[in-house]
Design a protein around this motif. Structure first.
Motif, PDB file in Angstrom:
ATOM      1  N   MET A   1      96.194  17.479  26.440  1.00 47.44           N
ATOM      2  CA  MET A   1      95.545  18.118  25.301  1.00 47.44           C
ATOM      3  C   MET A   1      95.894  19.614  25.283  1.00 47.44           C
ATOM      4  SD  MET A   1      91.428  18.265  24.582  1.00 47.44           S
ATOM      5  CE  MET A   1      91.230  16.485  24.799  1.00 47.44           C
ATOM      6  N   PRO A   2      96.402  20.132  24.137  1.00 47.37           N
ATOM      7  CA  PRO A   2      96.758  21.551  24.106  1.00 47.37           C
ATOM      8  C   PRO A   2      95.541  22.443  24.377  1.00 47.37           C
ATOM      9  CG  PRO A   2      97.427  20.410  22.087  1.00 47.37           C
ATOM     10  CD  PRO A   2      96.609  19.453  22.867  1.00 47.37           C
ATOM     11  N   TYR A   3      95.834  23.667  24.881  1.00 51.17           N
ATOM     12  CA  TYR A   3      94.784  24.601  25.276  1.00 51.17           C
ATOM     13  C   TYR A   3      93.706  24.791  24.195  1.00 51.17           C
ATOM     14  CZ  TYR A   3      92.661  29.192  25.726  1.00 51.17           C
ATOM     15  OH  TYR A   3      91.759  30.209  25.732  1.00 51.17           O
ATOM     16  N   GLY A   4      94.152  25.049  22.937  1.00 53.41           N
ATOM     17  CA  GLY A   4      93.200  25.321  21.852  1.00 53.41           C
ATOM     18  C   GLY A   4      92.245  24.165  21.621  1.00 53.41           C
ATOM     19  N   ARG A   5      92.769  22.938  21.605  1.00 56.52           N
ATOM     20  CA  ARG A   5      91.916  21.767  21.365  1.00 56.52           C
ATOM     21  C   ARG A   5      90.968  21.522  22.516  1.00 56.52           C
ATOM     22  NH1 ARG A   5      95.780  17.403  19.746  1.00 56.52           N
ATOM     23  NH2 ARG A   5      94.381  16.017  20.819  1.00 56.52           N
ATOM     24  N   SER A 102     100.144  19.368  33.248  1.00 57.68           N
ATOM     25  CA  SER A 102     100.381  20.797  33.158  1.00 57.68           C
ATOM     26  C   SER A 102      99.144  21.545  32.636  1.00 57.68           C
ATOM     27  CB  SER A 102     101.593  21.025  32.245  1.00 57.68           C
ATOM     28  OG  SER A 102     101.699  22.363  31.936  1.00 57.68           O
ATOM     29  N   ALA A 103      98.538  21.027  31.549  1.00 61.24           N
ATOM     30  CA  ALA A 103      97.372  21.713  30.965  1.00 61.24           C
ATOM     31  C   ALA A 103      96.174  21.662  31.928  1.00 61.24           C
ATOM     32  CB  ALA A 103      96.998  21.057  29.640  1.00 61.24           C
ATOM     33  N   ALA A 104      95.952  20.495  32.540  1.00 61.17           N
ATOM     34  CA  ALA A 104      94.801  20.372  33.454  1.00 61.17           C
ATOM     35  C   ALA A 104      95.005  21.222  34.707  1.00 61.17           C
ATOM     36  CB  ALA A 104      94.588  18.906  33.824  1.00 61.17           C
ATOM     37  N   GLN A 105      96.267  21.353  35.125  1.00 55.37           N
ATOM     38  CA  GLN A 105      96.583  22.177  36.285  1.00 55.37           C
ATOM     39  C   GLN A 105      96.257  23.651  36.029  1.00 55.37           C
ATOM     40  OE1 GLN A 105     100.601  22.520  38.894  1.00 55.37           O
ATOM     41  NE2 GLN A 105     100.553  20.998  37.326  1.00 55.37           N
ATOM     42  N   ASP A 106      96.585  24.120  34.823  1.00 58.72           N
ATOM     43  CA  ASP A 106      96.249  25.504  34.442  1.00 58.72           C
ATOM     44  C   ASP A 106      94.735  25.689  34.438  1.00 58.72           C
ATOM     45  OD1 ASP A 106      98.856  26.161  34.137  1.00 58.72           O
ATOM     46  OD2 ASP A 106      98.887  26.030  31.945  1.00 58.72           O
ATOM     47  N   ASN A 107      94.048  24.675  33.908  1.00 58.41           N
ATOM     48  CA  ASN A 107      92.592  24.734  33.835  1.00 58.41           C
ATOM     49  C   ASN A 107      91.987  24.759  35.249  1.00 58.41           C
ATOM     50  OD1 ASN A 107      89.898  22.768  33.466  1.00 58.41           O
ATOM     51  ND2 ASN A 107      90.138  24.341  31.909  1.00 58.41           N
ATOM     52  N   GLU A 108      92.495  23.902  36.141  1.00 61.04           N
ATOM     53  CA  GLU A 108      91.977  23.865  37.516  1.00 61.04           C
ATOM     54  C   GLU A 108      92.355  25.140  38.274  1.00 61.04           C
ATOM     55  OE1 GLU A 108      89.843  21.761  38.179  1.00 61.04           O
ATOM     56  OE2 GLU A 108      90.350  19.741  37.516  1.00 61.04           O
ATOM     57  N   THR A 109      93.487  25.725  37.914  1.00 67.69           N
ATOM     58  CA  THR A 109      93.871  26.992  38.556  1.00 67.69           C
ATOM     59  C   THR A 109      92.857  28.069  38.200  1.00 67.69           C
ATOM     60  OG1 THR A 109      96.191  26.380  38.528  1.00 67.69           O
ATOM     61  CG2 THR A 109      95.724  28.727  38.759  1.00 67.69           C
ATOM     62  N   MET A 110      92.436  28.075  36.923  1.00 67.78           N
ATOM     63  CA  MET A 110      91.397  29.027  36.509  1.00 67.78           C
ATOM     64  C   MET A 110      90.136  28.800  37.361  1.00 67.78           C
ATOM     65  SD  MET A 110      88.417  28.981  34.492  1.00 67.78           S
ATOM     66  CE  MET A 110      88.479  27.901  33.072  1.00 67.78           C
ATOM     67  N   HIS A 111      89.764  27.523  37.551  1.00 71.71           N
ATOM     68  CA  HIS A 111      88.564  27.229  38.350  1.00 71.71           C
ATOM     69  C   HIS A 111      88.700  27.781  39.779  1.00 71.71           C
ATOM     70  CE1 HIS A 111      87.573  23.393  35.749  1.00 71.71           C
ATOM     71  NE2 HIS A 111      87.558  24.511  35.065  1.00 71.71           N
ATOM     72  N   VAL A 112      89.833  27.528  40.411  1.00 73.77           N
ATOM     73  CA  VAL A 112      89.949  27.938  41.822  1.00 73.77           C
ATOM     74  C   VAL A 112      89.998  29.461  41.962  1.00 73.77           C
ATOM     75  CG1 VAL A 112      92.462  27.757  42.187  1.00 73.77           C
ATOM     76  CG2 VAL A 112      90.906  27.292  44.059  1.00 73.77           C
ATOM     77  N   VAL A 113      90.627  30.134  41.002  1.00 68.31           N
ATOM     78  CA  VAL A 113      90.664  31.607  41.076  1.00 68.31           C
ATOM     79  C   VAL A 113      89.240  32.155  40.902  1.00 68.31           C
ATOM     80  CG1 VAL A 113      91.543  33.724  40.009  1.00 68.31           C
ATOM     81  CG2 VAL A 113      93.058  31.774  40.292  1.00 68.31           C
ATOM     82  N   GLY A 196      91.647  32.992  28.847  1.00 68.99           N
ATOM     83  CA  GLY A 196      91.129  32.845  27.491  1.00 68.99           C
ATOM     84  C   GLY A 196      89.779  32.159  27.441  1.00 68.99           C
ATOM     85  N   ARG A 197      89.034  32.247  28.526  1.00 71.91           N
ATOM     86  CA  ARG A 197      87.682  31.666  28.566  1.00 71.91           C
ATOM     87  C   ARG A 197      86.690  32.817  28.594  1.00 71.91           C
ATOM     88  NH1 ARG A 197      85.837  26.722  30.804  1.00 71.91           N
ATOM     89  NH2 ARG A 197      87.557  25.805  29.640  1.00 71.91           N
ATOM     90  N   HIS A 198      85.640  32.707  27.790  1.00 72.29           N
ATOM     91  CA  HIS A 198      84.671  33.809  27.744  1.00 72.29           C
ATOM     92  C   HIS A 198      83.290  33.300  28.128  1.00 72.29           C
ATOM     93  CE1 HIS A 198      87.912  36.013  25.984  1.00 72.29           C
ATOM     94  NE2 HIS A 198      88.071  35.027  25.120  1.00 72.29           N
TER      95      HIS A 198
END
Ligand SMILES: [Fe+2]
Ligand SMILES: [Fe+2]
Length: 233
Positions: A1-5, A102-113, A196-198
């Motif tokens: 799923m793309p980032y925006g959606r 790829s998209a979920a990996q970016d999302n999980e990277t945000m979580h771990v950081v 891009g998360r607020h």
């Protein structure tokens, strides 16, 4: 799923009714023997090392591990595309997983950081428990996810369904235990802006991450069901 959606869906799940309907969709799903054994072992070991109840330190460990299946699926997908690019249907399937990975990996990277910052802030960041042990788990999880996805993608998605269900339950429990307190804790983490998360408070942050995990859970279930359908058609 793309980032925006994905971000739109995360925001929509803050509505109680939408959330209840979405979480009911993937609440009951039967997984095979192998993913069940591996999934339950991971949860058992996690609870043994970090306790049954969630904490900032436990979330850091969970998030180090959570990126791993997505990383391994993306790797295997591109590896197999090198061999099966002329089989159009297979190429579509592999590319679907690579995109999801790829998209979920970016999302999980945000979580771990984010959790490495929060674990540091709240003094739950020991080198042994919160860096070394999750690395050991990651090695085991990478091998399991890699081999499962290589030989039976459906089982790999089922294993991830189990892991994401656990992550979702832990975030829900944390909100239940500390929700009021979290509303008064501001969040100042540069990586969140970069992603891009607020979130104005930790409550909003935890709620959004809980929503990420339930999306990962349901998406893994959908991919497992698609694999079953394809095998029987
Ligand atoms: Fe996560
Ligand atoms: Fe996740």
């Amino acid at each position: 799923m793309p980032y925006g959606r994905h971000e739109e869906l995360v925001a929509s799940l803050n509505d109680g009714e939408t959330f209840a309907a979405y979480s009911a969709v993937g609440a009951v799903f039967q997984v095979g023997f192998v993913p069940k054994v591996i999934g339950k072992s991971l949860v058992f070991l996690g609870n043994t090392f970090y306790g049954k109840e969630p904490s900032y330190g436990k979330f850091k460990a969970v998030e180090v591990i959570a990126r791993i299946p997505y990383q391994s699926w993306e790797l295997v997908s591109y590896m197999l595309l090198t061999m099966f690019y002329s089989d159009e249907k297979k190429a579509i399937e592999l590319s679907k997983t690579a995109r999801f990975g790829s998209a979920a990996q970016d999302n999980e990277t945000m979580h771990v950081v984010v959790f490495s910052q929060l674990a540091k802030k709240y003094g739950q960041n020991s080198f042994f428990f919160h860096t070394l042990v999750p690395l050991g788990f990651s090695f085991f999880y990478f091998t399991s996810s890699f081999l499962l996805y290589l030989f039976s993608p459906r089982r790999a998605f089922e294993l991830n369904y189990m892991f994401e269900s656990h992550a979702f339950q832990q975030y829900s429990r944390f909100l239940e235990l500390y929700g009021d307190e979290l509303r008064h804790k501001p969040v100042m983490i540069d990586f969140l802006d970069f992603y891009g998360r607020h979130a104005k408070s930790e409550y909003e942050l935890f709620q959004s991450i809980r929503n990420d995990e339930i999306i990962h859970r349901n998406r893994s279930m959908e991919r497992a069901i698609e694999c079953t359908r394809k095998a029987s058609s």
